[in-house]
Write a protein that holds these residues in place. Structure first.
Motif, PDB file in Angstrom:
ATOM      1  N   GLU A  70       0.823  -1.204   0.000  1.00 14.59           N
ATOM      2  CA  GLU A  70       0.000   0.000   0.000  1.00 14.59           C
ATOM      3  C   GLU A  70       0.862   1.262   0.000  1.00 14.59           C
ATOM      4  N   ASP A 104      -5.607   7.426  -0.008  1.00 14.02           N
ATOM      5  CA  ASP A 104      -6.451   6.225   0.058  1.00 14.02           C
ATOM      6  C   ASP A 104      -6.153   5.301  -1.128  1.00 14.02           C
ATOM      7  N   PRO A 105      -5.428   4.207  -0.901  1.00 17.07           N
ATOM      8  CA  PRO A 105      -5.082   3.288  -1.992  1.00 17.07           C
ATOM      9  C   PRO A 105      -6.291   2.636  -2.657  1.00 17.07           C
ATOM     10  N   THR A 106      -7.473   2.674  -1.984  1.00 15.34           N
ATOM     11  CA  THR A 106      -8.650   2.031  -2.566  1.00 15.34           C
ATOM     12  C   THR A 106      -9.312   2.895  -3.636  1.00 15.34           C
ATOM     13  N   VAL A 107      -8.940   4.175  -3.701  1.00 14.61           N
ATOM     14  CA  VAL A 107      -9.518   5.059  -4.712  1.00 14.61           C
ATOM     15  C   VAL A 107      -8.942   4.707  -6.082  1.00 14.61           C
ATOM     16  N   SER A 108      -9.804   4.653  -7.084  1.00 14.97           N
ATOM     17  CA  SER A 108      -9.359   4.328  -8.438  1.00 14.97           C
ATOM     18  C   SER A 108      -8.454   5.433  -8.979  1.00 14.97           C
ATOM     19  N   HIS A 109      -7.221   5.036  -9.321  1.00  9.49           N
ATOM     20  CA  HIS A 109      -6.233   6.016  -9.778  1.00  9.49           C
ATOM     21  C   HIS A 109      -6.626   6.622 -11.122  1.00  9.49           C
ATOM     22  N   ASP A 131      -6.861  10.669  -3.555  1.00 10.63           N
ATOM     23  CA  ASP A 131      -6.196   9.636  -4.357  1.00 10.63           C
ATOM     24  C   ASP A 131      -4.884   9.195  -3.725  1.00 10.63           C
ATOM     25  N   ARG A 154       1.552   6.764  -6.779  1.00 11.43           N
ATOM     26  CA  ARG A 154       0.512   7.740  -7.113  1.00 11.43           C
ATOM     27  C   ARG A 154       1.029   9.176  -6.975  1.00 11.43           C
TER      28      ARG A 154
END
Length: 238
Positions: free
Chosen positions: A5, A56-61, A53, A12
């Motif tokens: 993560e 939060d690693p769960t957000v779609s890049h 972004d 990102r």
């Protein structure tokens, strides 16, 4: 898992920030310098999207990247619309408001933009105006800054008013930096090193590598700063 993560967040940062920079530059200087209300909202939104972004690693890049591009392009379209359609521009931003006229505070105008008297007085002091009676006109601009026109008898005299002829020396161009000629600058100015060397010799310069900085202005005047410790702060004008 945690390291994956963290690596994702790092990746990102290195991908989304360059994209954000590029799109901000695309929007233009207006969104950074003056910050009208709409541009301020755009910047806040971009910051929120980017922050979510990265954190939060769960957000779609890819969705974040698309959102940044779409927001920036939308701002660009609105900016062009504001330029071409003044009524539209007045609708989405603040209009300049006169707050002082002929030395008198226009209280109703100040209240209409939700400023206090103290706010206006502070802004005037920041413009070196300590007596409101000295002001002919003061306007709160769309970006929240204040523009002040003093009364003629209270205005700072200009050089022309004092009858002084100002000498214009133009821009200084660096032709030697740390003992090395700037070939591109010399060529751009239509000069050559041989003539410069002769001038420097007449000025008492024996070794070029002792020069920290040598500049020339539009009138052809040379200014030297030496790199030797005993003369590193000495400036000689010819």
């Amino acid at each position: 898992m945690i390291f994956q993560e963290l690596a994702l967040v790092t990746g990102r940062i290195f991908t989304i920030l360059p994209l954000l920079l590029f799109m901000t530059l695309t929007m233009g200087k207006r969104s950074i310098g003056q910050v009208p209300i709409f541009d301020f909202l755009v910047i806040v939104t971009l910051a929120s999207v980017t922050g979510a972004d990265i954190a939060d690693p769960t957000v779609s890049h890819i969705h974040t990247a698309y959102a940044i591009i779409a927001i920036a392009l939308f701002q660009k379209v609105v900016a062009l619309k504001v330029i071409r359609n003044r009524p539209f521009g007045k609708w989405i931003t603040f209009e300049p408001t006169v707050v002082v006229k002929d030395g008198k505070m226009l209280v109703d105008n100040v209240a209409s933009i939700r400023y206090s008297i103290d706010n206006v007085l502070q802004m005037l002091r920041q413009k070196d105006v300590f007596d409101i009676g000295d002001v002919k006109l003061a306007i709160i601009e769309a970006n929240g800054d204040i523009s002040v026109q003093r009364k003629p008898n209270k205005a700072v005299p200009s050089i022309e008013d004092l009858g002084i002829k100002k000498k214009y020396s133009g821009i200084s161009y660096p032709i030697i930096i740390e003992g090395e000629f700037r070939e591109e600058v010399i060529e751009e100015l239509g000069m050559n090193k041989e003539s410069l060397l002769r001038r420097l010799e007449k000025m008492g310069v024996i070794r070029i590598d002792t020069i920290f900085l040598c500049t020339i202005n539009d009138e052809g005047d040379l200014q030297l700063a030496y790199s030797r410790k005993d003369e590193e702060h000495e400036l000689i004008q010819h």
